[in-house]
Design an enzyme around this catalytic site. Sequence first.
Site, PDB file in Angstrom:
ATOM      1  CB  THR A  14       7.704  -6.430   7.408  1.00  0.00           C
ATOM      2  OG1 THR A  14       6.806  -6.832   6.364  1.00  0.00           O
ATOM      3  CG2 THR A  14       6.921  -6.142   8.676  1.00  0.00           C
ATOM      4  CE1 TYR A  74       1.539  12.145   3.085  1.00  0.00           C
ATOM      5  CE2 TYR A  74       0.411  10.231   3.990  1.00  0.00           C
ATOM      6  CZ  TYR A  74       1.167  11.380   4.171  1.00  0.00           C
ATOM      7  OH  TYR A  74       1.557  11.755   5.427  1.00  0.00           O
TER       8      TYR A  74
END
Length: 314
Positions: free
Chosen positions: A221, A148
């Site tokens: 998270t 990426y």
Amino acid sequence: MMKLIILLLLYTDSISCSWESWWSYEGISGPEFWGLIYPQWQVCSKGKRQSPINIETNKLLYDPTLGDFEIDGPNVNGLLQNTGRSLEFKMTDDAEVMFSGGPLSYKYQFEGINIHYGLSDPLGSEHQINGKHFSGEIQFYGYNKELYRNMTEAREKPLGVVVVSVMVKIGDMTSRSELRLLTSALTKVAYTGTSHSINDLSITALLPETKKYMTYEGSLTEPGCWESAVWVIYNQPIYMTKQEMYVIRRLMEGTKENPKDYLGNNSRKIQPSVVTVRTNIEPKMGIYCNCSYTYTSVLPENLQTDDLVIVNNT
């Protein structure tokens, strides 16, 4: 629930900032609501591999194929920032600091650090070990540079991100001297939006000296909780002094002119876990099962290692 969603929509519609800015760790914009009203964040409430988790050491699986986890590269320059949600370090130069080895099949470019902590003990860490929190958790994150282009792309893709986690305990001395580069600048970032330049920071010098770790595939998270993260959790904490922890717990949300609340308690709650947590902590002879598969349960009382601080969190 429908009335609550309508209230949330009215609340967020009245905010002129982006979705990326409005979320928080408490109240109507807290973790319980991240996945309710923004379609791209639905995995926060519907995902199957969400983080953080409670690591139960009697369910760890020893994987003899897990090699050493490596971090290579020069020291870095960056900004220590009070974002109003957490304390972060963002790299500002183009240094190639790479995570590789261990559970990783690719090389991951270091991007920054998130520091999670509680306003009082024992809360602070995002992950739990055997149902217990630590005073803090420092997370080093990077993106898969082989597949990426950047973190924005990688965070939504399979195996896009690595998060290297170190638990923090309070002790008489700072166990990693490099940590003082960050803690000595805390008074410079007392309020939301403040930042301070940190130069020549060694990432490896911030980490424990152990080669032992636990690993699993989970999620970020923060919103949108994409299940793209490979977690590597060191089996040894680092220590901060009581004075350092006191200063970090005095950081504020809001400005100096309009302070709001203390910055801490910036952790997502424990998520239901169905993932397998592997480890390279070798069990003693005699507890390997007579099975055809590779992995075998590791019992904490039989772990053959000198750094059991995390798995025996006492």
